[in-house]
Design an enzyme around this catalytic site. Sequence first.
Site, PDB file in Angstrom:
ATOM      1  N   PRO A 123     -18.514 -34.217  42.849  1.00 44.92           N
ATOM      2  CG  PRO A 123     -20.594 -35.258  42.676  1.00 44.92           C
ATOM      3  CD  PRO A 123     -19.604 -34.712  43.678  1.00 44.92           C
ATOM      4  CB  CYS A 124     -17.336 -30.325  39.485  1.00 49.63           C
ATOM      5  SG  CYS A 124     -15.655 -30.934  39.283  1.00 49.63           S
ATOM      6  CG  HIS A 125     -17.840 -36.023  37.062  1.00 47.67           C
ATOM      7  ND1 HIS A 125     -17.344 -36.097  38.356  1.00 47.67           N
ATOM      8  CD2 HIS A 125     -18.676 -37.077  36.914  1.00 47.67           C
ATOM      9  CE1 HIS A 125     -17.850 -37.176  38.943  1.00 47.67           C
ATOM     10  NE2 HIS A 125     -18.662 -37.776  38.092  1.00 47.67           N
TER      11      HIS A 125
END
Length: 157
Positions: A123-125
Site C-alpha cells: 500500500p504505497c498509497h
Amino acid sequence: MKNIYFYPSDIGKLGVVQEEQAITRIYFQNENIPEDLIEFETDLIKEAGQQIQEYFAGKRKDFTIPLAPNGTPFMQSVWKALIEIPYGETRSYKDVAESIENPKAVRAVGMANNRNPLPIVIPCHRVIGANGKLVGYGGGLDIKILLLDLEKKHGNI
C-alpha cells in the site's frame, strides 16, 4: 514463464502478473505492458484478482497471496514497511525511513515507494508528505485519493 491476467476495478483495468509461485507485478491500465507476458489466468492470479475485488468491496484489509516484488534490498525493506502500515492509516516518508532504521533516507524511501511494483497490495498509497499533503502516486493522485477514501469508509471491517 510470466503470466498476466486483467481484472476490472474501481480504478480501471488492473493487470496481475505471476512469475513462478508468486505475484510479482500489478499494472495500472495506463501503463505499458511488456510483450513477453502471456495472458493466462492461473489459480494464483485468480486468487489475487479475487482478493483485490474484496479490497475494493471493503471486505479485505490485508492480502494473503505470495508476493515476490523485484527490487534492491533497500527497496524490499521499504516495501515491507509499507505492508505494515495499518489499513486506513497513513505515514510520511520520514516515518517510513525511521521505521526501517534509516532516518536520513527520506528521498530514497520516496524513490522506492515510487518503484513499488505491487500497488494496492503493497500500500504505497498510504504514504503522504510530512506536511500531511498527498504527493505523487503511480496511478495518479485521483486514484490515491480514491484508495484512501475507500479505506476511510471501510476502516471498521
